[in-house]
Motif scaffolding. Structure first.
Motif, PDB file in Angstrom:
ATOM      1  N   GLN A  68      26.966  12.569  15.715  1.00 41.14           N
ATOM      2  CA  GLN A  68      25.525  12.673  15.923  1.00 41.14           C
ATOM      3  C   GLN A  68      25.103  11.962  17.202  1.00 41.14           C
ATOM      4  OE1 GLN A  68      23.306  11.362  12.518  1.00 41.14           O
ATOM      5  NE2 GLN A  68      21.340  12.044  13.331  1.00 41.14           N
ATOM      6  N   ASP A 143      23.854  12.176   8.097  1.00 44.29           N
ATOM      7  CA  ASP A 143      22.736  11.993   9.027  1.00 44.29           C
ATOM      8  C   ASP A 143      22.136  10.603   8.827  1.00 44.29           C
ATOM      9  OD1 ASP A 143      20.487  12.083  10.583  1.00 44.29           O
ATOM     10  OD2 ASP A 143      19.753  13.987   9.802  1.00 44.29           O
ATOM     11  N   ASN A 144      22.102   9.827   9.902  1.00 43.77           N
ATOM     12  CA  ASN A 144      21.590   8.451   9.811  1.00 43.77           C
ATOM     13  C   ASN A 144      20.122   8.401   9.417  1.00 43.77           C
ATOM     14  OD1 ASN A 144      24.089   7.409  10.643  1.00 43.77           O
ATOM     15  ND2 ASN A 144      23.539   7.613  12.805  1.00 43.77           N
ATOM     16  N   ASP A 145      19.381   9.467   9.693  1.00 47.99           N
ATOM     17  CA  ASP A 145      17.957   9.487   9.367  1.00 47.99           C
ATOM     18  C   ASP A 145      17.699   9.845   7.901  1.00 47.99           C
ATOM     19  OD1 ASP A 145      17.349   8.893  12.012  1.00 47.99           O
ATOM     20  OD2 ASP A 145      17.308  11.009  12.588  1.00 47.99           O
ATOM     21  N   ARG A 146      18.700  10.396   7.212  1.00 45.75           N
ATOM     22  CA  ARG A 146      18.508  10.856   5.836  1.00 45.75           C
ATOM     23  C   ARG A 146      19.298  10.039   4.811  1.00 45.75           C
ATOM     24  NH1 ARG A 146      20.260  16.827   5.625  1.00 45.75           N
ATOM     25  NH2 ARG A 146      19.667  16.511   3.440  1.00 45.75           N
ATOM     26  N   SER A 148      21.597   6.494   3.652  1.00 45.01           N
ATOM     27  CA  SER A 148      21.884   5.085   3.866  1.00 45.01           C
ATOM     28  C   SER A 148      23.392   4.901   4.085  1.00 45.01           C
ATOM     29  CB  SER A 148      21.440   4.283   2.645  1.00 45.01           C
ATOM     30  OG  SER A 148      22.263   4.580   1.524  1.00 45.01           O
TER      31      SER A 148
END
Length: 217
Positions: A68, A143-146, A148
């Motif tokens: 990513q 995904d780092n945004d979704r 932990s």
């Protein structure tokens, strides 16, 4: 801090596991493996399977850790990566259908140097196992945004479990090869080439649809 210790929900666990199983597809990898290793001894097939799975695992772990960030740093959207991967997979599928790799494989197997490492990298580890769909999937599922860090660790554990099952399936290719013979492996390889070509086209079309929606939106 507490959010980082939350594991995946049961629904997300099942969804992620099913996604990883579909994109890696241990069952369908076996006939591809047979088509790439015609006439190989059992010990050599086991060695090739082990090397290929380890390389595929390393590639997918790299995409989990840095995929990513790398795509973002280069300004490459996910759909562009998916289209490029689909094209590579399609070219590999064409080789399987038309048998263009067989003379090269025969030459490699008769050469004094050990070709297992190069064959394990391409086309077995990439794109047969760690294909564009698998690379894209692990990036999206971590995904780092979704998700932990703990949820990402759950996905990594699932990935390693599916790869272990895939490795066991490749080890079982030896008795399967004895049953179906060289002709059966050849037929399976060409059929799987057609299926992989369809999967590659589907990946490109889906990515193109995402691009069109993004451009219109």
């Amino acid at each position: 801090m507490e959010a980082t210790l939350i594991h995946l929900s049961w629904q997300d666990f099942v969804t992620n596991l099913a996604t990883l199983w579909v994109v890696l597809d241990p069952v369908s990898t076996v006939p591809i493996f047979l088509a790439l290793t015609p006439g190989m001894a059992a010990a050599r097939r086991r060695k090739l399977a082990t090397i290929a799975v380890l390389i595929a695992a390393a590639v997918l772990m790299f995409f989990i850790i840095a995929g990513q960030l790398l795509l973002g740093a280069l300004g490459i959207p996910l759909y562009s990566f998916q289209i490029a991967g689909g094209i590579v997979l399609f070219l590999f599928a064409l080789n399987m259908v038309f048998g263009q790799t067989k003379p090269q494989q025969a030459q490699e197997m008769s050469a004094p140097a050990d070709p297992d490492a190069s064959v394990a990298v391409y086309p077995l580890a990439i794109p047969a196992i760690a294909g564009p769909g698998a690379m894209l999937a692990v990036v999206l599922l971590t995904d780092n945004d979704r998700y932990s860090p703990m949820q990402q660790a759950d996905t990594v554990a699932m990935l390693l479990a599916v790869l272990f099952v895939l490795w066991l399936a490749l080890l079982a290719a030896n008795p399967i090869s004895r049953v179906i013979g060289a002709a059966g492996a050849n037929i399976l390889g060409r059929v799987m080439g057609l299926i992989l070509a369809a999967v590659a086209v589907d990946n490109v079309l889906k990515a193109a649809a995402v691009y069109v929606r993004a451009a219109m939106g």
